[in-house]
Design an enzyme around this catalytic site. Structure first.
Site, PDB file in Angstrom:
ATOM      1  N   ASN A 233     -41.043 -12.019  21.595  1.00 52.98           N
ATOM      2  CA  ASN A 233     -39.840 -11.306  21.154  1.00 52.98           C
ATOM      3  C   ASN A 233     -39.450 -10.355  22.283  1.00 52.98           C
ATOM      4  O   ASN A 233     -40.107  -9.334  22.488  1.00 52.98           O
ATOM      5  CB  ASN A 233     -40.156 -10.529  19.868  1.00 52.98           C
TER       6      ASN A 233
ATOM      7  N   LYS B 138     -36.919  -8.525  22.513  1.00 55.53           N
ATOM      8  CA  LYS B 138     -36.152  -7.364  22.040  1.00 55.53           C
ATOM      9  C   LYS B 138     -34.904  -7.178  22.926  1.00 55.53           C
ATOM     10  O   LYS B 138     -34.321  -8.163  23.367  1.00 55.53           O
ATOM     11  CB  LYS B 138     -37.040  -6.121  22.017  1.00 55.53           C
TER      12      LYS B 138
ATOM     13  N   HIS C 150     -37.536  -8.015  11.191  1.00 52.81           N
ATOM     14  CA  HIS C 150     -38.377  -7.202  12.082  1.00 52.81           C
ATOM     15  C   HIS C 150     -38.267  -5.740  11.654  1.00 52.81           C
ATOM     16  O   HIS C 150     -37.200  -5.276  11.245  1.00 52.81           O
ATOM     17  CB  HIS C 150     -37.909  -7.383  13.532  1.00 52.81           C
TER      18      HIS C 150
ATOM     19  N   GLU D 240     -37.984  -3.172  13.313  1.00 54.99           N
ATOM     20  CA  GLU D 240     -36.956  -2.423  14.046  1.00 54.99           C
ATOM     21  C   GLU D 240     -35.573  -2.666  13.442  1.00 54.99           C
ATOM     22  O   GLU D 240     -34.654  -1.877  13.655  1.00 54.99           O
ATOM     23  CB  GLU D 240     -37.019  -2.794  15.541  1.00 54.99           C
TER      24      GLU D 240
ATOM     25  N   GLU E  72     -46.739  -7.573  10.828  1.00 53.82           N
ATOM     26  CA  GLU E  72     -46.650  -6.643  11.944  1.00 53.82           C
ATOM     27  C   GLU E  72     -46.717  -5.212  11.420  1.00 53.82           C
ATOM     28  O   GLU E  72     -45.689  -4.645  11.010  1.00 53.82           O
ATOM     29  CB  GLU E  72     -45.328  -6.820  12.691  1.00 53.82           C
TER      30      GLU E  72
ATOM     31  N   GLY F   4     -45.865  -1.841  19.764  1.00 53.79           N
ATOM     32  CA  GLY F   4     -45.541  -1.120  20.999  1.00 53.79           C
ATOM     33  C   GLY F   4     -46.377   0.122  21.235  1.00 53.79           C
ATOM     34  O   GLY F   4     -46.060   0.932  22.105  1.00 53.79           O
TER      35      GLY F   4
ATOM     36  N   SER G 293     -48.907  -5.067  19.414  1.00 58.45           N
ATOM     37  CA  SER G 293     -49.741  -4.752  20.590  1.00 58.45           C
ATOM     38  C   SER G 293     -50.727  -5.858  20.953  1.00 58.45           C
ATOM     39  O   SER G 293     -51.825  -5.592  21.437  1.00 58.45           O
ATOM     40  CB  SER G 293     -50.476  -3.418  20.388  1.00 58.45           C
TER      41      SER G 293
ATOM     42  N   GLY H 140     -44.372  -8.699  21.525  1.00 61.27           N
ATOM     43  CA  GLY H 140     -43.231  -8.007  22.115  1.00 61.27           C
ATOM     44  C   GLY H 140     -43.451  -7.763  23.602  1.00 61.27           C
ATOM     45  O   GLY H 140     -43.207  -8.629  24.439  1.00 61.27           O
TER      46      GLY H 140
HETATM   47  C1  PEP Z   1     -42.844  -6.960  18.109  1.00 58.12           C
HETATM   48  O1  PEP Z   1     -41.926  -6.220  18.361  1.00 58.12           O
HETATM   49  O2  PEP Z   1     -42.659  -7.950  17.384  1.00 58.12           O
HETATM   50  C2  PEP Z   1     -44.150  -6.640  18.695  1.00 58.12           C
HETATM   51  C3  PEP Z   1     -45.198  -7.188  18.165  1.00 58.12           C
HETATM   52  O3  PEP Z   1     -44.157  -5.791  19.755  1.00 58.12           O
HETATM   53  P1  PEP Z   1     -45.434  -5.405  20.681  1.00 58.12           P
HETATM   54  O4  PEP Z   1     -46.178  -6.670  20.962  1.00 58.12           O
HETATM   55  O5  PEP Z   1     -44.836  -4.807  21.898  1.00 58.12           O
HETATM   56  O6  PEP Z   1     -46.262  -4.455  19.881  1.00 58.12           O
END
Ligand code: PEP
Length: 248
Positions: free
Chosen positions: A10, A12, A93, A95, A163, A169, A208, A229
């Protein structure tokens, strides 16, 4: 039922056209790991160019509207993603849920729109830190699953991504035991509602994930892949996650 591993990037709101080389490198490396399905979800603006530069590869959107067309300035409909060459879409998501006030009903409408347009859908769920700390994470996530998963669908085309919001992040990750417990609870709730179809649905972990922690996270019970991400933006960071999935 054997479920193929699924590793999805992803991007973003990251990536200009000079990032397409990373996508080419990721897909080229993924070709050596035929047991793993690999997809990249770039910003809308890069979908067409990514499909053109990596024909036949799985490229997706990060969101879609719940309607197929209409007066929704700035939004993108699922048939538009399909028309641009996308084969999947992420919905729900955190976000989007948190930053844009999307409810479970909104997420369900988006998932239905994606499926109707012929796309595969990755539907995200996950709890905030306060809920995790209060011990209510599983109830919270199962309520999201109940409210946002559509009533009927092809189980091969609907994946759930767990998630935890506090892990996205941040560099923080739940314990492998907590991931397995959550995925087991999600699988159980899906089985109660959909019967055997739940065994065909893929459950991804996201938050992460990196090349170091991927081997144990991907090996946790009921984890069929990862939604990634930050570590999906370069081949150098993303390919080791694909390799970890292939090694299972
Ligand atoms: C995401 O935004 O779906 C995500 C898992 O981000 P990250 O891997 O950066 O934590």
């Amino acid at each position: 039922m054997a479920r193929r591993k699924f590793v999805v990037g992803n991007w973003k709101m990251n990536g200009l056209s000079d990032a397409l080389g990373e996508a080419r490198a990721i897909f080229a490396a993924a070709d050596s790991h035929s047991s793993v399905d690999v997809a990249i979800c770039p910003p809308f603006t890069l979908i067409g160019a990514m499909v053109a530069t990596a024909p036949g590869k799985a490229v997706g959107g990060q969101d879609c509207h719940g309607a197929a067309s209409g007066a929704f300035t700035g939004s993108v409909a699922a048939p538009m993603l399909a028309d641009a060459g996308a084969s999947l879409v992420i919905v729900g998501h955190s976000e989007r849920r948190e930053g844009f006030g999307e409810s479970d009903a909104d997420v369900r409408a988006k998932a239905e729109a994606g499926l109707s347009a012929g796309l595969s859908v990755i539907l995200c769920v996950g709890e905030p830190l306060a809920v995790r700390e209060s011990g209510g994470a599983i109830d919270f996530v199962l309520a999201q699953v109940a409210g946002s998963v559509p009533e009927s669908f092809d189980p091969q085309r609907l994946a759930i991504a767990y998630e935890p919001i506090w892990a996205i992040g941040t560099g923080l990750v739940p314990t492998v035991g907590d991931v397995a417990a959550m995925h087991g609870a999600i699988r159980g709730a899906l089985a109660e509602r959909f019967g055997d179809a739940a065994q065909a649905m893929r459950l991804l972990y996201g938050g992460s994930v990196n090349g170091d922690n991927a081997p144990e996270l991907l090996n946790a019970g009921d984890v069929d892949g990862a939604l990634v991400g930050g570590a999906s933006l370069t081949a150098a960071k993303f390919v080791p996650i694909v390799e970890a999935a292939a090694a299972l």
